[in-house]
Design a protein around this motif. Sequence first.
Motif, PDB file in Angstrom:
ATOM      1  N   THR A 185       1.117  -1.345  -0.041  1.00  0.00           N
ATOM      2  CA  THR A 185      -0.076   0.237   0.498  1.00  0.00           C
ATOM      3  C   THR A 185       0.795   1.495   0.173  1.00  0.00           C
ATOM      4  N   SER A 186       0.478   2.235  -0.420  1.00  0.00           N
ATOM      5  CA  SER A 186       0.933   3.279  -1.068  1.00  0.00           C
ATOM      6  C   SER A 186       1.627   4.089   0.671  1.00  0.00           C
ATOM      7  N   GLY A 187       0.998   3.575   2.041  1.00  0.00           N
ATOM      8  CA  GLY A 187       1.434   4.028   3.022  1.00  0.00           C
ATOM      9  C   GLY A 187       1.771   5.364   3.270  1.00  0.00           C
ATOM     10  N   GLY A 302     -14.369   3.105  -8.399  1.00  0.00           N
ATOM     11  CA  GLY A 302     -13.840   2.275  -6.976  1.00  0.00           C
ATOM     12  C   GLY A 302     -12.654   3.196  -6.234  1.00  0.00           C
ATOM     13  N   GLY A 303     -11.875   2.553  -5.572  1.00  0.00           N
ATOM     14  CA  GLY A 303     -11.028   3.370  -5.163  1.00  0.00           C
ATOM     15  C   GLY A 303     -10.614   4.576  -4.161  1.00  0.00           C
ATOM     16  N   SER A 304     -11.719   4.935  -4.014  1.00  0.00           N
ATOM     17  CA  SER A 304     -12.197   6.390  -3.293  1.00  0.00           C
ATOM     18  C   SER A 304     -13.570   7.075  -3.749  1.00  0.00           C
ATOM     19  N   HIS A 323     -20.654   1.129  -8.040  1.00  0.00           N
ATOM     20  CA  HIS A 323     -19.948   1.165  -7.012  1.00  0.00           C
ATOM     21  C   HIS A 323     -19.157   0.640  -6.040  1.00  0.00           C
ATOM     22  N   ALA A 324     -17.588   0.697  -6.283  1.00  0.00           N
ATOM     23  CA  ALA A 324     -17.420  -0.525  -5.152  1.00  0.00           C
ATOM     24  C   ALA A 324     -16.437   0.121  -3.836  1.00  0.00           C
ATOM     25  N   TRP A 325     -16.500  -0.976  -2.997  1.00  0.00           N
ATOM     26  CA  TRP A 325     -15.209  -0.647  -2.201  1.00  0.00           C
ATOM     27  C   TRP A 325     -14.069  -1.718  -1.654  1.00  0.00           C
ATOM     28  N   MET A 327     -10.182  -2.567  -0.302  1.00  0.00           N
ATOM     29  CA  MET A 327      -8.498  -1.777  -0.279  1.00  0.00           C
ATOM     30  C   MET A 327      -7.194  -3.033  -0.749  1.00  0.00           C
ATOM     31  N   THR A 328      -6.620  -2.141  -0.128  1.00  0.00           N
ATOM     32  CA  THR A 328      -5.442  -3.765  -0.807  1.00  0.00           C
ATOM     33  C   THR A 328      -5.193  -5.022  -0.638  1.00  0.00           C
ATOM     34  N   GLU A 329      -5.635  -4.901   0.726  1.00  0.00           N
ATOM     35  CA  GLU A 329      -5.760  -6.074   2.145  1.00  0.00           C
ATOM     36  C   GLU A 329      -6.044  -6.638   1.756  1.00  0.00           C
ATOM     37  N   ALA A 357     -24.244   5.002  -2.332  1.00  0.00           N
ATOM     38  CA  ALA A 357     -23.431   4.225  -1.108  1.00  0.00           C
ATOM     39  C   ALA A 357     -22.325   3.143  -1.864  1.00  0.00           C
ATOM     40  N   GLN A 358     -21.495   2.498  -1.109  1.00  0.00           N
ATOM     41  CA  GLN A 358     -20.268   1.766  -1.619  1.00  0.00           C
ATOM     42  C   GLN A 358     -20.939   0.409  -1.631  1.00  0.00           C
ATOM     43  N   GLY A 359     -21.997  -0.090  -1.962  1.00  0.00           N
ATOM     44  CA  GLY A 359     -23.328  -1.434  -1.774  1.00  0.00           C
ATOM     45  C   GLY A 359     -22.857  -2.453  -0.752  1.00  0.00           C
ATOM     46  N   GLY A 418      -9.712   1.309   8.296  1.00  0.00           N
ATOM     47  CA  GLY A 418      -9.588   2.043   9.123  1.00  0.00           C
ATOM     48  C   GLY A 418     -10.251   3.214   8.717  1.00  0.00           C
ATOM     49  N   ASP A 419     -11.288   2.464   8.138  1.00  0.00           N
ATOM     50  CA  ASP A 419     -12.744   4.018   7.353  1.00  0.00           C
ATOM     51  C   ASP A 419     -13.871   3.873   8.975  1.00  0.00           C
ATOM     52  N   ILE A 420     -14.702   4.691   8.089  1.00  0.00           N
ATOM     53  CA  ILE A 420     -15.281   4.771   9.026  1.00  0.00           C
ATOM     54  C   ILE A 420     -16.956   4.604   8.046  1.00  0.00           C
ATOM     55  N   ASP A 433     -15.843   7.881   5.875  1.00  0.00           N
ATOM     56  CA  ASP A 433     -14.514   8.686   5.904  1.00  0.00           C
ATOM     57  C   ASP A 433     -13.814   7.794   6.738  1.00  0.00           C
ATOM     58  N   ARG A 434     -12.813   8.332   6.115  1.00  0.00           N
ATOM     59  CA  ARG A 434     -11.550   7.404   6.264  1.00  0.00           C
ATOM     60  C   ARG A 434     -10.780   7.962   7.457  1.00  0.00           C
ATOM     61  N   ALA A 435     -10.659   7.258   8.530  1.00  0.00           N
ATOM     62  CA  ALA A 435     -10.679   8.049   9.949  1.00  0.00           C
ATOM     63  C   ALA A 435     -10.070   9.052   9.829  1.00  0.00           C
ATOM     64  N   ALA A 522      -0.089   8.076  -4.468  1.00  0.00           N
ATOM     65  CA  ALA A 522       0.729   7.249  -5.846  1.00  0.00           C
ATOM     66  C   ALA A 522      -0.660   6.577  -6.439  1.00  0.00           C
ATOM     67  N   THR A 523      -2.167   6.003  -5.585  1.00  0.00           N
ATOM     68  CA  THR A 523      -3.315   5.484  -6.816  1.00  0.00           C
ATOM     69  C   THR A 523      -3.709   6.332  -7.252  1.00  0.00           C
ATOM     70  N   GLY A 524      -3.658   7.495  -7.341  1.00  0.00           N
ATOM     71  CA  GLY A 524      -4.809   7.724  -8.513  1.00  0.00           C
ATOM     72  C   GLY A 524      -5.610   9.401  -7.195  1.00  0.00           C
ATOM     73  N   LYS A 525      -5.690   9.238  -6.129  1.00  0.00           N
ATOM     74  CA  LYS A 525      -6.272   9.210  -5.099  1.00  0.00           C
ATOM     75  C   LYS A 525      -5.862  10.603  -4.596  1.00  0.00           C
ATOM     76  N   VAL A 526      -7.337  11.852  -4.059  1.00  0.00           N
ATOM     77  CA  VAL A 526      -7.192  12.609  -3.717  1.00  0.00           C
ATOM     78  C   VAL A 526      -5.851  13.175  -2.566  1.00  0.00           C
TER      79      VAL A 526
HETATM   80  P1  ADP Z   1      -4.192   3.705  -0.909  1.00  0.00           P
HETATM   81  O1  ADP Z   1      -4.760   3.652   0.667  1.00  0.00           O
HETATM   82  O2  ADP Z   1      -2.543   2.962  -0.968  1.00  0.00           O
HETATM   83  O3  ADP Z   1      -4.889   3.639  -1.929  1.00  0.00           O
HETATM   84  P2  ADP Z   1      -5.623   1.232  -1.017  1.00  0.00           P
HETATM   85  O4  ADP Z   1      -6.273   1.789  -2.727  1.00  0.00           O
HETATM   86  O5  ADP Z   1      -6.602   0.035   0.024  1.00  0.00           O
HETATM   87  O6  ADP Z   1      -4.353   1.620  -0.903  1.00  0.00           O
HETATM   88  O7  ADP Z   1      -7.453   2.375  -0.668  1.00  0.00           O
HETATM   89  C1  ADP Z   1      -8.143   1.755   0.541  1.00  0.00           C
HETATM   90  C2  ADP Z   1      -8.913   2.247   0.864  1.00  0.00           C
HETATM   91  O8  ADP Z   1      -9.541   3.678   0.019  1.00  0.00           O
HETATM   92  C3  ADP Z   1     -10.351   1.692   1.350  1.00  0.00           C
HETATM   93  O9  ADP Z   1      -9.424   1.869   2.878  1.00  0.00           O
HETATM   94  C4  ADP Z   1     -11.028   3.847   1.433  1.00  0.00           C
HETATM   95  O10 ADP Z   1     -10.448   4.729   2.487  1.00  0.00           O
HETATM   96  C5  ADP Z   1     -10.682   4.349   0.047  1.00  0.00           C
HETATM   97  N1  ADP Z   1     -11.938   3.515  -0.771  1.00  0.00           N
HETATM   98  C6  ADP Z   1     -12.420   2.751  -1.441  1.00  0.00           C
HETATM   99  N2  ADP Z   1     -12.996   2.347  -2.543  1.00  0.00           N
HETATM  100  C7  ADP Z   1     -13.421   3.569  -1.789  1.00  0.00           C
HETATM  101  C8  ADP Z   1     -15.211   3.659  -2.019  1.00  0.00           C
HETATM  102  N3  ADP Z   1     -16.037   3.585  -3.122  1.00  0.00           N
HETATM  103  N4  ADP Z   1     -15.825   4.780  -1.634  1.00  0.00           N
HETATM  104  C9  ADP Z   1     -15.020   5.488  -0.409  1.00  0.00           C
HETATM  105  N5  ADP Z   1     -13.574   5.721   0.017  1.00  0.00           N
HETATM  106  C10 ADP Z   1     -12.790   4.256  -0.761  1.00  0.00           C
END
Ligand code: ADP
Length: 544
Positions: A185-187, A302-304, A323-325, A327-329, A357-359, A418-420, A433-435, A522-526
């Motif tokens: 994970t990007s850490g 997904g991803g955020s 809309h999918a949710w 984690m790498t783990e 909603a994330q489904g 780590g998600d709420i 949110d992320r915590a 690094a994974t294209g998220k803000v």
């Molecule tokens: P990185 O932190 O390296 O980007 P991940 O790709 O594993 O690693 O990120 C997982 C995190 O991304 C989840 O714990 C969550 O916070 C967020 N996430 C993934 N999908 C969604 C989604 N559909 N909606 C909101 N947050 C999401």
Amino acid sequence: MKGLMMNRPLKIADILEFAASSHQNGEIVSVRTEGDVHRTTYRETARRVAQLARGLRDLGVDVGDRVATLAWNGYRHFELYYATSGMGAVCHTINPRLSAEQMLYIIKHADDQLLFTDLTFIPILESLAGDLPAHLRIVVMTDRAHMPNSKLPGLLCYEEILEDQPQTIVWPDFPEDTAAGLCYTSGTTGNPKGTLYTHRSTVLHALLLAVSLPNVLQEGRKILPVVPLFHVNAWGLPYAAPLAGASLIFPGPALDGKSLFDLMDREKVFSAWGVPTVWIGLLNQIRAEGRLPAGFADVVIGGSAAPKSMIEAFEQAGVNVCHAWGMTEMSPVGTQGNLPKALDDLPPAERIDRKCAQGRRLFGVDLKIVDDDGAPQPHDGTSPGNLYVRGNTVTAGYFEDEAANADVFDADGWFRTGDIATIDADGFLTITDRAKDLIKSGGEWISSLDLENVIMSHPKVMSCAVIAVPHPKWDERPLLVIQPRDEDRPDKQELLDMLSEHFAKWQLPDDVVYVDGLPLTATGKVSKLTLRKQFADHALPDAV
Ligand code: ADP
């Protein structure tokens, strides 16, 4: 009493063998870094994978060895997935957007023996050359004619490794919990942490995905993974698509809206998968062209969090949003947002709300939400809690990282995401949110995702983020960061008025700032971490 059935190990190599014999029309189409488009079939790919595995063996790769990749989405990267795992080695995908320091850390932490790279990344490797481990050999994923002139010593050529090797192989036997893939994970804090997938977790994830998304994962469908092979196995598509007989269209390095539109249009892509930032570009191009790419009917986001305005734009254009949710783990998919048949008759506005909603969870992924003392929260759609997961596709511990493992599992062995989140009575998960991104104002929590969702529907807003900034009285207060679509930017009052229709006064951002672009991870998220650092000293108007 034990049952009396065979117990065969689940193995990744069996997926490709199956696709080669049973899904003969399944294709892999790749935009190559060399600039052209390459087409192949699962059948032909199985032959090349056998050649590659034999070549790897000749290079001394053994069971359990780590083989790194630094590559875009393309057929050679796909071949490496299968050749390494098939022989019992581990495919370690490296995210090229990591910092030099992080990249060196994971190459050394994983103890990679070989590193396969696309031509594009030669300059990155040249810049690291002095610090790379001496035993690491580098293979360039191209043919002899395209081999670069490089100062890197002893570069090997991919196509030469395959050359003259027999096109069949008998894969060795090993237990199904043998390591197959490694992704860090990007850490955002501390060093990157590695998730070590097994054959069993990978095959199960492919099966779970296929039964959960039967509308997409079926014979004849064409799927575009914009989500990279270098991050969480492109959400499992390299395994689920051949298993189901769907074709894979790999975009290579060009991921801007126009390049994606043209590729999708040409190849008649049915379903495209990726993070929200990618779809901003594609939607702009769809608006400019006044039409969808031919055949485009489904998008997996997904991803955020997918903003409501994005879900609306796709759905109103006739593209189903899933809309999918995950984690790498978690291999990575945990929930998927296609609506159940019982909700077929929902009015369009409610349908969109449901899709925000994330489904619902995939079979085999257990979810629980608990308060800070570990007490379970009700599934009423309104009570938020810390989200924990459990299942056969969830990590049992980071790779050689005891410190990281010390605080991510609860007493019952559940993994802390780590998600709420809230969960409603129908099982819909909503990530609030992320915590670490929550804003704590005067003891009350403010959800940044909820605020962003409303602002994203403003026509003059390209992208936005809400972050916490320190406040002398309230601890933290929200700051709204806006990337306008063009010069004609929305003014502060207009944005706050828009928010006040949905939120209490104390939840509204204290200030609005404008930026030309938002920093991405690094994974294209803000990257809220970068923004928080950038605006740590921002003086809020009333912070006296
Ligand atoms: P990185 O932190 O390296 O980007 P991940 O790709 O594993 O690693 O990120 C997982 C995190 O991304 C989840 O714990 C969550 O916070 C967020 N996430 C993934 N999908 C969604 C989604 N559909 N909606 C909101 N947050 C999401």
